[in-house]
Write an enzyme that holds these catalytic residues in place. Sequence first.
Site, short mmCIF file in Angstrom:
data_model
loop_
_atom_site.label_atom_id
_atom_site.label_comp_id
_atom_site.label_asym_id
_atom_site.label_seq_id
_atom_site.Cartn_x
_atom_site.Cartn_y
_atom_site.Cartn_z
N TYR A 71 -42.53 10.29 -16.93
CA TYR A 71 -42.27 10.37 -18.37
C TYR A 71 -43.45 9.87 -19.18
O TYR A 71 -43.51 10.10 -20.39
CB TYR A 71 -41.03 9.54 -18.75
CG TYR A 71 -39.73 9.97 -18.11
CD1 TYR A 71 -39.64 11.14 -17.35
CD2 TYR A 71 -38.60 9.18 -18.25
CE1 TYR A 71 -38.44 11.51 -16.76
CE2 TYR A 71 -37.40 9.55 -17.66
CZ TYR A 71 -37.32 10.70 -16.90
OH TYR A 71 -36.14 11.06 -16.32
N LEU A 84 -24.06 15.49 -21.67
CA LEU A 84 -23.38 16.26 -22.70
C LEU A 84 -23.65 17.76 -22.55
O LEU A 84 -23.46 18.53 -23.49
CB LEU A 84 -23.83 15.78 -24.09
CG LEU A 84 -23.58 14.31 -24.38
CD1 LEU A 84 -24.18 13.91 -25.73
CD2 LEU A 84 -22.08 14.00 -24.37
N ASN A 115 -23.59 6.50 -29.34
CA ASN A 115 -23.48 6.75 -27.90
C ASN A 115 -23.03 5.54 -27.10
O ASN A 115 -22.62 5.68 -25.95
CB ASN A 115 -24.83 7.26 -27.36
CG ASN A 115 -25.13 8.68 -27.80
OD1 ASN A 115 -24.25 9.42 -28.20
ND2 ASN A 115 -26.40 9.06 -27.72
#
Length: 285
Positions: free
Chosen positions: A48, A186, A238
Amino acid sequence: MEYITLNNGTKMPVAGIGTFLLSPEDAEKSALAALCNGYELIDTANAYMNERAVGRAMQKSGRKREEIYLVTKLWPSVYANADQAIEDTLKRLNTDYIDLLFLHQPCGDYEAAYAAMERAVKSGKVKSIGLSNFDEFNLPKMKDLVEKAEIRPAVVQVEAHPYYPQAELKSYLDTFGAKIMAWYPLGHGDKALLEEKVFADLAAKYGKSPAQIILRWHTQIGNIVIPGSRNAAHIKDNIAIFDFKLTDEEIQKIDELNKGVRYYFSSEEALANYAAFAPDFDAQP
């Protein structure tokens, strides 16, 4: 926050923030916002290119190290020299230990890298180890690795959501007590999933959003979730999923949404590309 007990006896928060596709600047801001709003779990990775940013967020948060559950991943290009890669990862994160360390992809010399992670557990540099993207299509690789392992994986990180709950994989993981950490929890923002009537009905009943209902479903069935966001309001939402509880009947209705639909496919060509991709991880800002 709620916690889950892993197969090595350690406890892990069931919800955290992911930093996939976040720039170093955004990763630092998002991780800091999360830590300042009750989060304890942060997920990053060598690939990342934002591990240093996550380390900065941890320092800026003022939170004690033991209050943060830090997750990162080794990329295939470092598998052959994983002992040094773990040292380098610790330096980038500016920490003495990693709570959970994954092998990021099922390619390259992953057996040697797994053995290095086991050594890191014994030396106290890593608390728990796991596998990322060793899904049902790579189940033979996982089974072979698990059979040879001295320390069995505690967590397996894969795509999982109501349209693709990974039931077959979960059944296998249950045999040695490993848990699923869901990415794309999700459904990669699929409107069709988010707009399912069952989520609208439950959102109205509990005063929550459909996304919060889905995240709560995950945690109640034993999954760990790491939704990512740059939006401070979404980050707060969240984690606001522990003040209600779905009934067994409601969980069953969500389980029935399984369509076998997945959004990410790891082909042999993709795995070859992953093995060849070798950026300078220490060059990240």
